[in-house]
Enzyme design. Structure first.
Site, PDB file in Angstrom:
ATOM      1  N   SER A 112      42.151  36.182  41.352  1.00  0.00           N
ATOM      2  CA  SER A 112      41.884  37.307  40.513  1.00  0.00           C
ATOM      3  C   SER A 112      43.215  38.446  41.091  1.00  0.00           C
ATOM      4  O   SER A 112      43.441  39.343  40.340  1.00  0.00           O
ATOM      5  CB  SER A 112      40.832  38.020  40.833  1.00  0.00           C
ATOM      6  OG  SER A 112      40.528  38.462  42.104  1.00  0.00           O
TER       7      SER A 112
ATOM      8  N   CYS B 153      36.666  45.463  33.784  1.00  0.00           N
ATOM      9  CA  CYS B 153      37.018  47.131  34.323  1.00  0.00           C
ATOM     10  C   CYS B 153      37.928  47.899  33.473  1.00  0.00           C
ATOM     11  O   CYS B 153      38.201  49.146  33.305  1.00  0.00           O
ATOM     12  CB  CYS B 153      37.535  47.220  35.574  1.00  0.00           C
ATOM     13  SG  CYS B 153      36.773  46.032  36.958  1.00  0.00           S
TER      14      CYS B 153
ATOM     15  N   GLU C 292      30.234  46.940  32.927  1.00  0.00           N
ATOM     16  CA  GLU C 292      29.967  45.458  33.140  1.00  0.00           C
ATOM     17  C   GLU C 292      28.628  45.029  33.652  1.00  0.00           C
ATOM     18  O   GLU C 292      28.530  43.795  34.042  1.00  0.00           O
ATOM     19  CB  GLU C 292      30.929  44.748  34.222  1.00  0.00           C
ATOM     20  CG  GLU C 292      32.491  44.953  33.893  1.00  0.00           C
ATOM     21  CD  GLU C 292      33.440  44.557  34.891  1.00  0.00           C
ATOM     22  OE1 GLU C 292      33.260  43.361  35.269  1.00  0.00           O
ATOM     23  OE2 GLU C 292      34.170  45.290  35.467  1.00  0.00           O
TER      24      GLU C 292
ATOM     25  N   ASN D   7      34.225  49.442  44.856  1.00  0.00           N
ATOM     26  CA  ASN D   7      34.615  49.231  43.552  1.00  0.00           C
ATOM     27  C   ASN D   7      33.419  49.630  42.444  1.00  0.00           C
ATOM     28  O   ASN D   7      32.201  49.317  42.602  1.00  0.00           O
ATOM     29  CB  ASN D   7      34.933  47.795  43.347  1.00  0.00           C
ATOM     30  CG  ASN D   7      35.361  47.477  42.094  1.00  0.00           C
ATOM     31  OD1 ASN D   7      35.823  48.296  41.116  1.00  0.00           O
ATOM     32  ND2 ASN D   7      35.681  45.996  41.659  1.00  0.00           N
TER      33      ASN D   7
ATOM     34  N   HIS E 133      43.997  51.117  39.093  1.00  0.00           N
ATOM     35  CA  HIS E 133      42.357  50.374  38.991  1.00  0.00           C
ATOM     36  C   HIS E 133      42.244  49.759  40.520  1.00  0.00           C
ATOM     37  O   HIS E 133      43.061  48.994  40.827  1.00  0.00           O
ATOM     38  CB  HIS E 133      42.176  49.030  37.950  1.00  0.00           C
ATOM     39  CG  HIS E 133      40.991  48.336  38.311  1.00  0.00           C
ATOM     40  ND1 HIS E 133      39.938  48.937  38.484  1.00  0.00           N
ATOM     41  CD2 HIS E 133      40.924  47.058  38.914  1.00  0.00           C
ATOM     42  CE1 HIS E 133      38.838  47.920  38.688  1.00  0.00           C
ATOM     43  NE2 HIS E 133      39.598  46.805  39.113  1.00  0.00           N
TER      44      HIS E 133
ATOM     45  N   LYS F 174      49.303  46.039  47.420  1.00  0.00           N
ATOM     46  CA  LYS F 174      49.967  44.921  46.818  1.00  0.00           C
ATOM     47  C   LYS F 174      50.719  45.589  45.527  1.00  0.00           C
ATOM     48  O   LYS F 174      51.958  44.778  45.461  1.00  0.00           O
ATOM     49  CB  LYS F 174      49.181  43.827  46.560  1.00  0.00           C
ATOM     50  CG  LYS F 174      48.423  43.242  47.873  1.00  0.00           C
ATOM     51  CD  LYS F 174      47.505  41.735  47.493  1.00  0.00           C
ATOM     52  CE  LYS F 174      46.555  41.480  48.548  1.00  0.00           C
ATOM     53  NZ  LYS F 174      47.007  41.146  49.748  1.00  0.00           N
TER      54      LYS F 174
ATOM     55  N   THR G 104      33.288  44.103  48.574  1.00  0.00           N
ATOM     56  CA  THR G 104      34.036  45.087  47.606  1.00  0.00           C
ATOM     57  C   THR G 104      33.033  45.860  46.686  1.00  0.00           C
ATOM     58  O   THR G 104      33.353  46.553  45.688  1.00  0.00           O
ATOM     59  CB  THR G 104      35.280  44.583  47.082  1.00  0.00           C
ATOM     60  OG1 THR G 104      34.660  43.552  45.882  1.00  0.00           O
ATOM     61  CG2 THR G 104      36.292  44.036  47.889  1.00  0.00           C
TER      62      THR G 104
HETATM   63  N1  CAA Z   1      42.689  43.334  60.654  1.00  0.00           N
HETATM   64  C1  CAA Z   1      43.401  43.719  59.772  1.00  0.00           C
HETATM   65  N2  CAA Z   1      43.221  43.030  58.500  1.00  0.00           N
HETATM   66  C2  CAA Z   1      42.510  42.008  58.366  1.00  0.00           C
HETATM   67  C3  CAA Z   1      41.676  41.557  59.374  1.00  0.00           C
HETATM   68  C4  CAA Z   1      41.739  42.105  60.769  1.00  0.00           C
HETATM   69  N3  CAA Z   1      41.070  41.677  61.550  1.00  0.00           N
HETATM   70  N4  CAA Z   1      41.252  40.417  58.967  1.00  0.00           N
HETATM   71  C5  CAA Z   1      41.458  40.347  57.687  1.00  0.00           C
HETATM   72  N5  CAA Z   1      42.227  41.314  57.435  1.00  0.00           N
HETATM   73  C6  CAA Z   1      43.141  41.431  56.074  1.00  0.00           C
HETATM   74  C7  CAA Z   1      43.493  39.860  55.399  1.00  0.00           C
HETATM   75  O1  CAA Z   1      44.616  39.711  55.800  1.00  0.00           O
HETATM   76  C8  CAA Z   1      43.732  40.196  54.049  1.00  0.00           C
HETATM   77  O2  CAA Z   1      44.858  41.284  53.605  1.00  0.00           O
HETATM   78  P1  CAA Z   1      45.992  40.655  53.026  1.00  0.00           P
HETATM   79  O3  CAA Z   1      45.430  40.126  51.628  1.00  0.00           O
HETATM   80  O4  CAA Z   1      46.943  41.756  52.533  1.00  0.00           O
HETATM   81  O5  CAA Z   1      46.625  39.486  53.685  1.00  0.00           O
HETATM   82  C9  CAA Z   1      42.394  41.183  53.896  1.00  0.00           C
HETATM   83  O6  CAA Z   1      41.937  41.827  55.090  1.00  0.00           O
HETATM   84  C10 CAA Z   1      41.234  40.461  53.106  1.00  0.00           C
HETATM   85  O7  CAA Z   1      41.015  39.676  53.986  1.00  0.00           O
HETATM   86  P2  CAA Z   1      40.683  38.043  53.383  1.00  0.00           P
HETATM   87  O8  CAA Z   1      41.557  37.708  52.342  1.00  0.00           O
HETATM   88  O9  CAA Z   1      40.528  37.007  54.482  1.00  0.00           O
HETATM   89  O10 CAA Z   1      39.311  38.475  52.516  1.00  0.00           O
HETATM   90  P3  CAA Z   1      38.395  37.414  51.738  1.00  0.00           P
HETATM   91  O11 CAA Z   1      38.686  36.037  51.757  1.00  0.00           O
HETATM   92  O12 CAA Z   1      36.922  37.601  52.443  1.00  0.00           O
HETATM   93  O13 CAA Z   1      38.377  38.167  50.367  1.00  0.00           O
HETATM   94  C11 CAA Z   1      38.725  39.010  48.253  1.00  0.00           C
HETATM   95  C12 CAA Z   1      39.076  39.075  49.656  1.00  0.00           C
HETATM   96  C13 CAA Z   1      39.577  37.816  47.723  1.00  0.00           C
HETATM   97  C14 CAA Z   1      39.514  40.271  47.688  1.00  0.00           C
HETATM   98  C15 CAA Z   1      37.415  39.305  48.140  1.00  0.00           C
HETATM   99  O14 CAA Z   1      36.748  40.556  48.566  1.00  0.00           O
HETATM  100  C16 CAA Z   1      37.031  39.125  46.798  1.00  0.00           C
HETATM  101  O15 CAA Z   1      36.613  38.242  45.931  1.00  0.00           O
HETATM  102  N6  CAA Z   1      36.729  40.360  45.746  1.00  0.00           N
HETATM  103  C17 CAA Z   1      36.254  40.284  44.628  1.00  0.00           C
HETATM  104  C18 CAA Z   1      37.242  40.139  43.488  1.00  0.00           C
HETATM  105  C19 CAA Z   1      38.299  41.289  43.608  1.00  0.00           C
HETATM  106  O16 CAA Z   1      38.056  42.603  43.805  1.00  0.00           O
HETATM  107  N7  CAA Z   1      39.615  40.989  43.169  1.00  0.00           N
HETATM  108  C20 CAA Z   1      40.565  41.997  42.875  1.00  0.00           C
HETATM  109  C21 CAA Z   1      41.381  41.597  41.928  1.00  0.00           C
HETATM  110  S1  CAA Z   1      40.528  41.597  40.172  1.00  0.00           S
HETATM  111  C22 CAA Z   1      39.957  43.055  39.636  1.00  0.00           C
HETATM  112  O17 CAA Z   1      40.716  44.227  40.238  1.00  0.00           O
HETATM  113  C23 CAA Z   1      38.972  43.295  38.761  1.00  0.00           C
HETATM  114  C24 CAA Z   1      37.625  43.814  39.696  1.00  0.00           C
HETATM  115  O18 CAA Z   1      37.500  44.856  39.713  1.00  0.00           O
HETATM  116  C25 CAA Z   1      36.876  42.905  40.146  1.00  0.00           C
END
Ligand code: CAA
Length: 445
Positions: free
Chosen positions: A211, A120, A83, A328, A244, A253, A163
């Site tokens: 996503s 991916c 990518e 990732n 993945h 999840k 990530t």
């Molecule tokens: N202690 C324990 N856990 C904590 C915590 C703490 N102090 N603070 C936060 N967490 C947990 C949250 O509860 C959350 O877990 P859950 O989803 O199980 O509730 C986790 O940590 C992440 O916290 P947030 O959701 O607040 O994190 P964020 O809003 O900053 O973003 C994300 C998370 C959306 C995945 C972001 O990292 C992102 O956009 N990543 C890129 C997109 C991605 O990887 N998507 C995955 C599916 S798409 C795919 O797989 C294709 C690819 O390769 C990109």
């Protein structure tokens, strides 16, 4: 012909490391546990200034070919999945082929080269292409080199920054494979989705929360479709479930949803009924919302059962061991998960010949693919030949300021004069620009 599959595999990490809990979290104003517990990530790998998708891919392929005693004439096809390509026309596989021609006798003029794109999932699609090429009898006894290579960088301050990662996986696809044989049966879940894209831009536009939902929906569709092709799946049929892994929390999840699906109408559902009830069925509810609420309540309870936890610890958790420390790798990510899982079997000294893997690949945009792999006689030797632990240990640990510099150095829109942090040694390195803006590479002895 005997079966077709992955004969050998090599992995190459970027040579720099960003410690997420120690170095990144505080600068972002986050608790370290958001990374280590929530996302399940401890560190990301980054490329040094002389590393990119070509060097990492070529270094992985070089080591693989040397280890297997292969020459250029043994390779009939090179497919690169990425990518992170930097050219809309000239494929990365030509650069990697050029690198390999620097270190091996002869040339790759009669090898078919290409580049695959579907986020991916294209790493697995390239494996499929190679499989089909061999099954069709078009390979003339030669093997295919599939290289999944990415610098998975996000814009600074994007939630995806947590990530990031960089690395390459090279796979030799051949008849009578030493590592795993691939199933003919496959399942797909594919839809036109807008969750993660790069419209003429280096760093992705991401709707992170969406996503996650799209990943789960497409993976479920693929599982259902696989069962149409390959028959019902039972949890006990599989020793490992490499998925993945954009971050381990994502797989956590997905795993419970997969387990719920594959235990429906089995003796496992019956045995768990006394503890958490039976799985809700749509016909038992007046509307969708009530059904979805009941399903989510059941899933939460299922996650806490000893039965589920021991399945997860045995089948899923070992596949996340490398990802936790590298982040990732986009196209390479599911292949890293496979390696981590099989490596854990070797470390536990298991006799795993004939054991099956349920492999779940995913690409945003979006498509999931499920297939099955069977461990072959030579699996242990292939996995024990990897040097990934040494590579991870040798990475240069960046300060936050250095991380900012490295991010700029790889940003096409930034001018950067940052020096390299490590010294290239017995590897391909970026060597500047050619007259038409092409990249140059040299092998550093
Ligand atoms: N202690 C324990 N856990 C904590 C915590 C703490 N102090 N603070 C936060 N967490 C947990 C949250 O509860 C959350 O877990 P859950 O989803 O199980 O509730 C986790 O940590 C992440 O916290 P947030 O959701 O607040 O994190 P964020 O809003 O900053 O973003 C994300 C998370 C959306 C995945 C972001 O990292 C992102 O956009 N990543 C890129 C997109 C991605 O990887 N998507 C995955 C599916 S798409 C795919 O797989 C294709 C690819 O390769 C990109």
């Amino acid at each position: 012909m005997t079966g077709v599959g992955i004969d050998a595999i090599e992995i190459r990490t970027g040579k720099l490391k960003l410690d997420l809990a120690e170095t990144f979290a505080a600068e972002m104003g986050d608790a370290p546990e958001k990374y280590t517990k929530g996302l399940g990530l401890h560190a990301s790998s980054f490329p040094d200034t002389y590393e990119d998708i070509v060097t990492m891919g070529a270094n992985a392929a070089h080591r693989l070919m040397e280890r297997k005693g292969l020459g250029l004439d043994d390779i009939g096809r090179i497919d690169v999945a990425t990518e992170s390509a930097f050219d809309h026309s000239k494929p990365v596989s030509t650069y990697i082929g050029g690198c390999l021609e620097q270190v091996f006798e002869g040339d790759l003029h009669h090898a078919n080269k290409g580049e695959r794109k579907f986020a991916c999932v294209s790493g697995t699609q390239s494996v499929d292409d190679a499989y089909n090429w061999i099954e069709a009898g078009r390979n003339r006894g030669r093997a295919a080199l599939v290289i999944a290579t990415d610098t998975a960088l996000y814009a600074r301050d994007d939630p995806g920054e947590a990530t990031q990662g960089a690395g390459a996986v090279a796979m030799l696809i051949d008849e009578d494979p030493d590592l795993v044989e691939l199933s003919k049966a496959q399942g797909y879940g594919s839809a036109d989705e807008t969750d993660f894209l790069k419209p003429q831009q280096q760093f992705p536009s991401v709707d992170g929360k969406r996503s996650v939902k799209v990943y789960l929906a497409r993976m479920r569709e693929a599982l259902v479709d696989y069962e149409r092709a390959g028959g019902e799946i039972h949890p006990d049929d599989f020793r490992l479930g490499p998925f993945h892994t954009p971050f381990p929390g994502m797989v956590r999840k997905a795993a419970v949803l997969a387990y719920r699906h594959i235990t429906r109408d089995t003796e496992i559902e019956d045995e768990l009924a006394a503890e958490i009830g039976r799985q809700p069925r749509p016909e038992g509810f007046d509307d969708d919302e009530a059904y979805m609420d009941a399903l989510s309540e059941y899933t939460d309870a299922l996650k806490e059962t000893d039965r589920y936890k021991s399945w997860y610890d045995r089948t899923i958790d070992p596949t996340l061991d490398i990802s936790r420390h590298v982040g990732n790798w986009y196209t390479g990510s599911v292949h890293v998960a496979r390696i981590a899982g099989i490596k854990a079997l070797a470390e536990a000294d298991e006799d795993a010949v004939g054991e099956q893997l349920l492999v779940g690949s995913y690409g945003s945009g979006a498509q999931a693919e499920i297939h099955v792999e069977t461990l072959q006689e030579g699996w242990r030797g292939e996995i024990e030949a990897l040097d990934i632990d040494e590579q991870l240990e040798a990475r240069y640990d960046l300060t936050f300021g250095e991380y900012e510099e490295v991010h700029d150095a790889h940003n096409f829109d930034e001018e950067s004069s940052v020096e390299e942090f490590t010294v290239p040694d017995g590897e391909f390195a970026f060597d500047g620009w050619g007259r038409m803006g092409e990249r140059k590479y040299r092998y550093v002895e």
